[in-house]
Write an enzyme that holds these catalytic residues in place. Structure first.
Site, mmCIF file in Angstrom:
data_model
loop_
_atom_site.group_PDB
_atom_site.id
_atom_site.type_symbol
_atom_site.label_atom_id
_atom_site.label_comp_id
_atom_site.label_asym_id
_atom_site.label_seq_id
_atom_site.Cartn_x
_atom_site.Cartn_y
_atom_site.Cartn_z
ATOM 1 N N GLU A 51 0.229 3.588 1.791
ATOM 2 C CA GLU A 51 0.338 3.993 3.198
ATOM 3 C C GLU A 51 1.731 3.708 3.754
ATOM 4 O O GLU A 51 2.128 4.284 4.763
ATOM 5 C CB GLU A 51 -0.715 3.264 4.042
ATOM 6 C CG GLU A 51 -2.087 3.887 3.986
ATOM 7 C CD GLU A 51 -2.154 5.264 4.660
ATOM 8 O OE1 GLU A 51 -1.788 5.383 5.833
ATOM 9 O OE2 GLU A 51 -2.577 6.227 3.988
ATOM 10 N N TYR A 58 -1.493 0.266 10.645
ATOM 11 C CA TYR A 58 -1.754 -0.372 9.347
ATOM 12 C C TYR A 58 -0.543 -0.234 8.423
ATOM 13 O O TYR A 58 -0.072 -1.208 7.833
ATOM 14 C CB TYR A 58 -2.990 0.269 8.703
ATOM 15 C CG TYR A 58 -3.209 -0.130 7.258
ATOM 16 C CD1 TYR A 58 -3.802 -1.346 6.931
ATOM 17 C CD2 TYR A 58 -2.809 0.714 6.208
ATOM 18 C CE1 TYR A 58 -3.992 -1.718 5.595
ATOM 19 C CE2 TYR A 58 -2.997 0.350 4.888
ATOM 20 C CZ TYR A 58 -3.586 -0.863 4.588
ATOM 21 O OH TYR A 58 -3.760 -1.228 3.268
ATOM 22 N N SER A 96 0.816 -1.221 0.000
ATOM 23 C CA SER A 96 0.000 0.000 0.000
ATOM 24 C C SER A 96 0.848 1.269 0.000
ATOM 25 O O SER A 96 1.921 1.319 0.610
ATOM 26 C CB SER A 96 -0.878 -0.016 1.254
ATOM 27 O OG SER A 96 -1.423 1.260 1.502
HETATM 28 P P1 NAP Z 1 -11.416 -4.509 1.902
HETATM 29 O O1 NAP Z 1 -12.576 -4.175 1.030
HETATM 30 O O2 NAP Z 1 -11.375 -3.975 3.293
HETATM 31 O O3 NAP Z 1 -11.330 -6.119 1.968
HETATM 32 C C1 NAP Z 1 -10.504 -6.761 2.893
HETATM 33 C C2 NAP Z 1 -10.712 -8.257 2.766
HETATM 34 O O4 NAP Z 1 -9.874 -8.910 3.741
HETATM 35 C C3 NAP Z 1 -12.146 -8.730 3.058
HETATM 36 O O5 NAP Z 1 -12.447 -9.788 2.194
HETATM 37 C C4 NAP Z 1 -12.045 -9.226 4.487
HETATM 38 O O6 NAP Z 1 -13.009 -10.203 4.805
HETATM 39 C C5 NAP Z 1 -10.671 -9.860 4.458
HETATM 40 N N1 NAP Z 1 -10.091 -10.064 5.782
HETATM 41 C C6 NAP Z 1 -9.929 -9.166 6.775
HETATM 42 N N2 NAP Z 1 -9.338 -9.752 7.835
HETATM 43 C C7 NAP Z 1 -9.109 -11.039 7.504
HETATM 44 C C8 NAP Z 1 -8.541 -12.159 8.168
HETATM 45 N N3 NAP Z 1 -8.071 -12.066 9.429
HETATM 46 N N4 NAP Z 1 -8.465 -13.346 7.510
HETATM 47 C C9 NAP Z 1 -8.952 -13.460 6.246
HETATM 48 N N5 NAP Z 1 -9.527 -12.451 5.573
HETATM 49 C C10 NAP Z 1 -9.594 -11.251 6.189
HETATM 50 O O7 NAP Z 1 -10.041 -4.091 1.204
HETATM 51 P P2 NAP Z 1 -9.752 -3.702 -0.333
HETATM 52 O O8 NAP Z 1 -9.973 -2.251 -0.498
HETATM 53 O O9 NAP Z 1 -10.420 -4.686 -1.215
HETATM 54 O O10 NAP Z 1 -8.161 -3.903 -0.389
HETATM 55 C C11 NAP Z 1 -7.597 -5.181 -0.703
HETATM 56 C C12 NAP Z 1 -6.183 -5.242 -0.160
HETATM 57 O O11 NAP Z 1 -5.407 -4.189 -0.737
HETATM 58 C C13 NAP Z 1 -6.057 -5.047 1.346
HETATM 59 O O12 NAP Z 1 -4.973 -5.821 1.786
HETATM 60 C C14 NAP Z 1 -5.742 -3.572 1.504
HETATM 61 O O13 NAP Z 1 -5.052 -3.350 2.717
HETATM 62 C C15 NAP Z 1 -4.877 -3.357 0.292
HETATM 63 N N6 NAP Z 1 -4.867 -2.020 -0.280
HETATM 64 C C16 NAP Z 1 -6.023 -1.379 -0.555
HETATM 65 C C17 NAP Z 1 -5.992 -0.139 -1.163
HETATM 66 C C18 NAP Z 1 -7.264 0.587 -1.524
HETATM 67 O O14 NAP Z 1 -7.191 1.789 -1.773
HETATM 68 N N7 NAP Z 1 -8.400 -0.094 -1.614
HETATM 69 C C19 NAP Z 1 -4.766 0.448 -1.484
HETATM 70 C C20 NAP Z 1 -3.590 -0.253 -1.202
HETATM 71 C C21 NAP Z 1 -3.652 -1.500 -0.614
HETATM 72 P P3 NAP Z 1 -14.488 -9.802 5.360
HETATM 73 O O15 NAP Z 1 -15.292 -9.455 4.126
HETATM 74 O O16 NAP Z 1 -14.938 -11.029 6.035
HETATM 75 O O17 NAP Z 1 -14.318 -8.623 6.266
HETATM 76 O O1 F7E Z 2 -9.027 8.211 4.236
HETATM 77 C C1 F7E Z 2 -9.420 11.632 5.508
HETATM 78 C C2 F7E Z 2 -8.499 10.697 6.249
HETATM 79 O O2 F7E Z 2 -10.017 6.103 5.143
HETATM 80 C C3 F7E Z 2 -8.530 9.083 3.254
HETATM 81 C C4 F7E Z 2 -7.244 2.253 2.578
HETATM 82 O O3 F7E Z 2 -7.782 1.585 1.465
HETATM 83 O O4 F7E Z 2 -6.033 3.762 1.169
HETATM 84 C C5 F7E Z 2 -6.986 3.696 2.208
HETATM 85 O O5 F7E Z 2 -6.507 4.388 3.356
HETATM 86 C C6 F7E Z 2 -8.275 10.451 3.873
HETATM 87 C C7 F7E Z 2 -7.471 10.400 5.172
HETATM 88 O O6 F7E Z 2 -8.344 6.024 3.211
HETATM 89 C C8 F7E Z 2 -12.722 11.283 6.970
HETATM 90 O O7 F7E Z 2 -7.963 11.339 7.409
HETATM 91 C C9 F7E Z 2 -11.397 12.903 6.417
HETATM 92 O O8 F7E Z 2 -6.498 11.406 5.146
HETATM 93 O O9 F7E Z 2 -10.595 6.830 2.786
HETATM 94 P P1 F7E Z 2 -9.588 6.747 3.854
HETATM 95 P P2 F7E Z 2 -6.808 5.933 3.607
HETATM 96 O O10 F7E Z 2 -6.591 6.196 5.047
HETATM 97 O O11 F7E Z 2 -6.059 6.773 2.639
HETATM 98 C C10 F7E Z 2 -4.762 3.183 1.462
HETATM 99 C C11 F7E Z 2 -3.897 3.300 0.230
HETATM 100 C C12 F7E Z 2 -4.862 1.807 1.993
HETATM 101 O O12 F7E Z 2 -3.985 0.972 1.778
HETATM 102 C C13 F7E Z 2 -5.939 1.550 2.984
HETATM 103 O O13 F7E Z 2 -6.209 0.153 3.077
HETATM 104 O O14 F7E Z 2 -9.528 11.021 4.213
HETATM 105 N N1 F7E Z 2 -10.773 11.733 6.085
HETATM 106 N N2 F7E Z 2 -12.591 12.644 6.971
HETATM 107 C C14 F7E Z 2 -11.561 10.715 6.415
HETATM 108 N N3 F7E Z 2 -11.408 9.384 6.261
HETATM 109 C C15 F7E Z 2 -12.424 8.580 6.675
HETATM 110 N N4 F7E Z 2 -12.307 7.234 6.514
HETATM 111 N N5 F7E Z 2 -13.567 9.087 7.237
HETATM 112 C C16 F7E Z 2 -13.768 10.431 7.403
HETATM 113 O O15 F7E Z 2 -14.787 10.863 7.911
#
Ligand code: NAP
Ligand code: F7E
Length: 341
Positions: free
Chosen positions: A132, A153, A130
């Protein structure tokens, strides 16, 4: 037919990746957590009863905190490709549940890699790393940028990144990292900021909600469209030599910009509806993430085509359509639940 195993198959990315792999002729095995309510909504439209000869998607109970289960499943399924998408993926929640986040998002990866090393060392492995991990590092960030994570995270993802690389170097496994910047869609979890905003905009436009409470509006992100990003994941596993790739759009928008775009889509002035609540602030924030994805473009031929403006429109339109009663995918996981019960 190639066989893939997907952890996190019930999540946003897992569902789009499964669609892509099935469309390419793969047999897909997904790991699913036992839950007291159905949690397969995002993949129900892809699922067929396993007695159906056309079935190519199979689901198995497992959890990344249970290493012996992972080892058993891998030796039974013997996948060609493994996509590790499972994680406690919410940054704010990782401050509330730091130990659990470390166990799942960090140690979960080593449990999977050990199972691979012992049972299917020839399999190709994709780790969902990520942006992050870059945290406080100055943008734009690429594969050479030093990590400076700002949350439990982010720290857990750095562990997974390095252990993935270590197993490549130490044991010669085909292990890769996709360092993905934020990607969103109508299937995005409702507590991530983009989806929280677009759902609220739809509800406000329909007279069902009056205010939207948010935290830091100044954070800057590189928001892309999730269906395009799963193509990047697949391409990362099709290269000759395992490597690490940044995937992102290269755009730079603030949370406030995204709010404005979403409200403008329904001709509303965001300032009349958005309120501040400090509970959405994080103990440490990531101020600015902007991808330099030139390596992915040059070596994988991957390039994003959907930017934040179009993304906001897609998501708002979907959330309005949902309120209007349009249900794009089958909503509830009854088919799978019936098959295993
Ligand atoms: P998501 O919608 O939160 O999905 C997370 C998945 O992980 C769900 O299927 C969840 O199952 C499963 N999970 C959570 N804890 C688990 C455990 N202990 N054992 C087995 N499965 C578990 O995330 P996403 O947005 O699709 O992202 C996919 C991956 O890419 C994640 O690793 C995330 O950290 C990473 N990532 C996401 C982004 C982004 O912007 N979306 C960016 C960079 C990296 P349940 O449905 O049962 O909760
Ligand atoms: O926050 C600000 C918050 O929770 C984005 C995950 O998929 O992307 C995701 O992480 C920004 C942050 O995503 C609210 O403070 C303001 O600056 O949508 P987010 P994230 O933290 O960037 C990365 C790449 C991953 O890997 C992660 O799995 O938005 N923000 N107000 C807020 N965020 C939330 N959630 N809720 C608010 O009310």
């Amino acid at each position: 037919m190639p066989t893939a195993l997907v952890t996190g198959i019930t999540g946003q990315d897992g569902s789009y990746l499964t669609e892509l792999l099935l469309s390419k002729g793969y047999v897909v095995h997904g790991l699913i957590r036992r839950s007291s309510t159905f949690n397969t909504q995002r993949i129900d439209h892809l699922y067929l009863d396993p007695h159906d000869p056309r079935a190519r998607l199979f689901l198995h109970y497992a959890d990344l905190t249970d290493g012996s289960r992972l080892a058993t499943l891998l030796s039974q399924i013997r996948p060609d490709e493994i996509y590790n998408l499972a994680a406690q993926s919410h940054v704010r929640v990782s401050f509330d549940e730091p130990e659990y986040t470390g166990d799942t998002t960090g140690l979960g990866t080593i449990r999977l890699l050990e199972a691979i090393r012992q049972s299917v060392p020839e399999a190709k492995f994709y780790q969902a790393s990520s942006s992050e991990m870059f945290g406080a590092a100055n943008p734009p960030q690429n594969e050479s940028t030093e990590f400076y994570p700002r949350s439990p995270y982010g720290v857990a993802k750095v562990y997974s990144y390095w252990i993935t690389k270590n197993y490549r170097e130490a044991y010669g496994l085909f292990t890769t990292n996709g360092i993905l910047f934020n990607h969103e869609s109508p299937r995005r979890g409702e507590t991530f900021v983009t989806r929280k905003i677009t759902r609220a905009v739809a509800r406000i436009a329909k007279g069902q909600q009056k205010e939207l409470f948010l935290g830091n509006l100044d954070a800057r992100r590189d928001w892309g469209y999730a269906p395009e990003y799963v193509v990047g994941m697949w391409k990362i596993l099709q290269v000759d030599k395992p490597d690490d790739y940044v995937i992102g759009t290269g755009t730079d928008f603030s949370v406030k910009d995204f709010v404005r775009l979403a409200f403008e889509h329904v001709d509303l002035d965001w300032e009349k509806f958005v309120r501040f609540d400090e509970k959405y602030l994080r103990p440490t924030e990531v101020d600015s993430l902007v991808a330099d994805a030139s390596k992915a473009e040059g070596e994988l031929g991957w390039k994003a085509s959907v930017g934040p403006e179009q993304l906001a429109a897609i998501m708002v339109e979907h959330d309005i359509a949902t309120i209007n009663g349009f249900v794009p995918d089958k909503p509830v996981g009854t088919v799978w639940a019936e098959a295993v019960s």
